[in-house]
Write a protein that holds these residues in place. Structure first.
Motif, PDB file in Angstrom:
ATOM      1  N   SER A   1       0.827  -1.197   0.000  1.00  0.00           N
ATOM      2  CA  SER A   1       0.000   0.000   0.000  1.00  0.00           C
ATOM      3  C   SER A   1       0.869   1.258   0.000  1.00  0.00           C
ATOM      4  O   SER A   1       1.915   1.309   0.626  1.00  0.00           O
ATOM      5  CB  SER A   1      -0.893  -0.001   1.238  1.00  0.00           C
ATOM      6  N   SER A   2       0.415   2.279  -0.710  1.00  0.00           N
ATOM      7  CA  SER A   2       1.131   3.561  -0.702  1.00  0.00           C
ATOM      8  C   SER A   2       0.574   4.497   0.373  1.00  0.00           C
ATOM      9  O   SER A   2       1.046   5.609   0.530  1.00  0.00           O
ATOM     10  CB  SER A   2       1.039   4.219  -2.077  1.00  0.00           C
ATOM     11  N   GLU A   3      -0.427   4.018   1.110  1.00  0.00           N
ATOM     12  CA  GLU A   3      -1.012   4.810   2.188  1.00  0.00           C
ATOM     13  C   GLU A   3      -0.047   4.865   3.369  1.00  0.00           C
ATOM     14  O   GLU A   3       0.553   3.858   3.751  1.00  0.00           O
ATOM     15  CB  GLU A   3      -2.333   4.181   2.639  1.00  0.00           C
ATOM     16  N   ARG A   4       0.108   6.039   3.940  1.00  0.00           N
ATOM     17  CA  ARG A   4       1.036   6.210   5.054  1.00  0.00           C
ATOM     18  C   ARG A   4       0.413   5.742   6.356  1.00  0.00           C
ATOM     19  O   ARG A   4      -0.749   5.973   6.619  1.00  0.00           O
ATOM     20  CB  ARG A   4       1.453   7.662   5.163  1.00  0.00           C
ATOM     21  N   SER A   5       1.208   5.079   7.174  1.00  0.00           N
ATOM     22  CA  SER A   5       0.825   4.619   8.504  1.00  0.00           C
ATOM     23  C   SER A   5       1.911   5.027   9.482  1.00  0.00           C
ATOM     24  O   SER A   5       2.985   5.467   9.087  1.00  0.00           O
ATOM     25  CB  SER A   5       0.700   3.087   8.526  1.00  0.00           C
ATOM     26  N   ILE A   6       1.659   4.835  10.747  1.00  0.00           N
ATOM     27  CA  ILE A   6       2.677   5.074  11.765  1.00  0.00           C
ATOM     28  C   ILE A   6       3.466   3.784  11.955  1.00  0.00           C
ATOM     29  O   ILE A   6       2.892   2.710  12.091  1.00  0.00           O
ATOM     30  CB  ILE A   6       2.033   5.515  13.093  1.00  0.00           C
ATOM     31  N   TRP A   7       4.791   3.897  11.959  1.00  0.00           N
ATOM     32  CA  TRP A   7       5.681   2.760  12.137  1.00  0.00           C
ATOM     33  C   TRP A   7       6.658   3.061  13.264  1.00  0.00           C
ATOM     34  O   TRP A   7       6.989   4.207  13.516  1.00  0.00           O
ATOM     35  CB  TRP A   7       6.487   2.502  10.863  1.00  0.00           C
TER      36      TRP A   7
ATOM     37  N   CYS B   1      14.241  13.560   8.256  1.00  0.00           N
ATOM     38  CA  CYS B   1      13.924  14.956   7.949  1.00  0.00           C
ATOM     39  C   CYS B   1      15.201  15.699   7.582  1.00  0.00           C
ATOM     40  O   CYS B   1      15.797  16.378   8.423  1.00  0.00           O
ATOM     41  CB  CYS B   1      13.244  15.601   9.156  1.00  0.00           C
TER      42      CYS B   1
ATOM     43  N   MET C   1       9.348  12.641   5.893  1.00  0.00           N
ATOM     44  CA  MET C   1       8.911  11.583   6.807  1.00  0.00           C
ATOM     45  C   MET C   1       9.001  12.098   8.238  1.00  0.00           C
ATOM     46  O   MET C   1       9.976  11.842   8.935  1.00  0.00           O
ATOM     47  CB  MET C   1       9.784  10.324   6.653  1.00  0.00           C
TER      48      MET C   1
END
Length: 73
Positions: free
Chosen positions: A2-8, A33, A46
């Motif tokens: 997935s190209s959707e951003r999540s918290i990792w 950053c 990011m």
């Protein structure tokens, strides 16, 4: 993928000096950053948070597991 951003969360545990821990944290922070003309601070590609914890902040179980992994090498 997935190209959707999540918290990792990525955790790194190592044996070293306080200076080495600070340098590693600074390197990771810069990777997340970059501070240059192409990436002003307000435009982090990011956004993230980097912190360092010494052995006194870790639990006994975590330290035992880390030492066991070192013994395997």
């Amino acid at each position: 993928m997935s190209s959707e951003r999540s918290i990792w969360q990525v955790r790194v545990t190592f044996r070293g000096t306080e200076e080495q821990a600070d340098r590693l944290a600074a390197s990771v922070s810069e990777m997340l950053c970059p501070h240059d003309e192409e990436h002003p601070l307000s435009e982090c590609p990011m956004p993230g948070n980097v912190r360092t914890l010494d052995e006194s902040a870790m639990g006994k179980k975590e330290i035992t597991i880390f030492n066991a992994l070192l013994a395997e090498d």
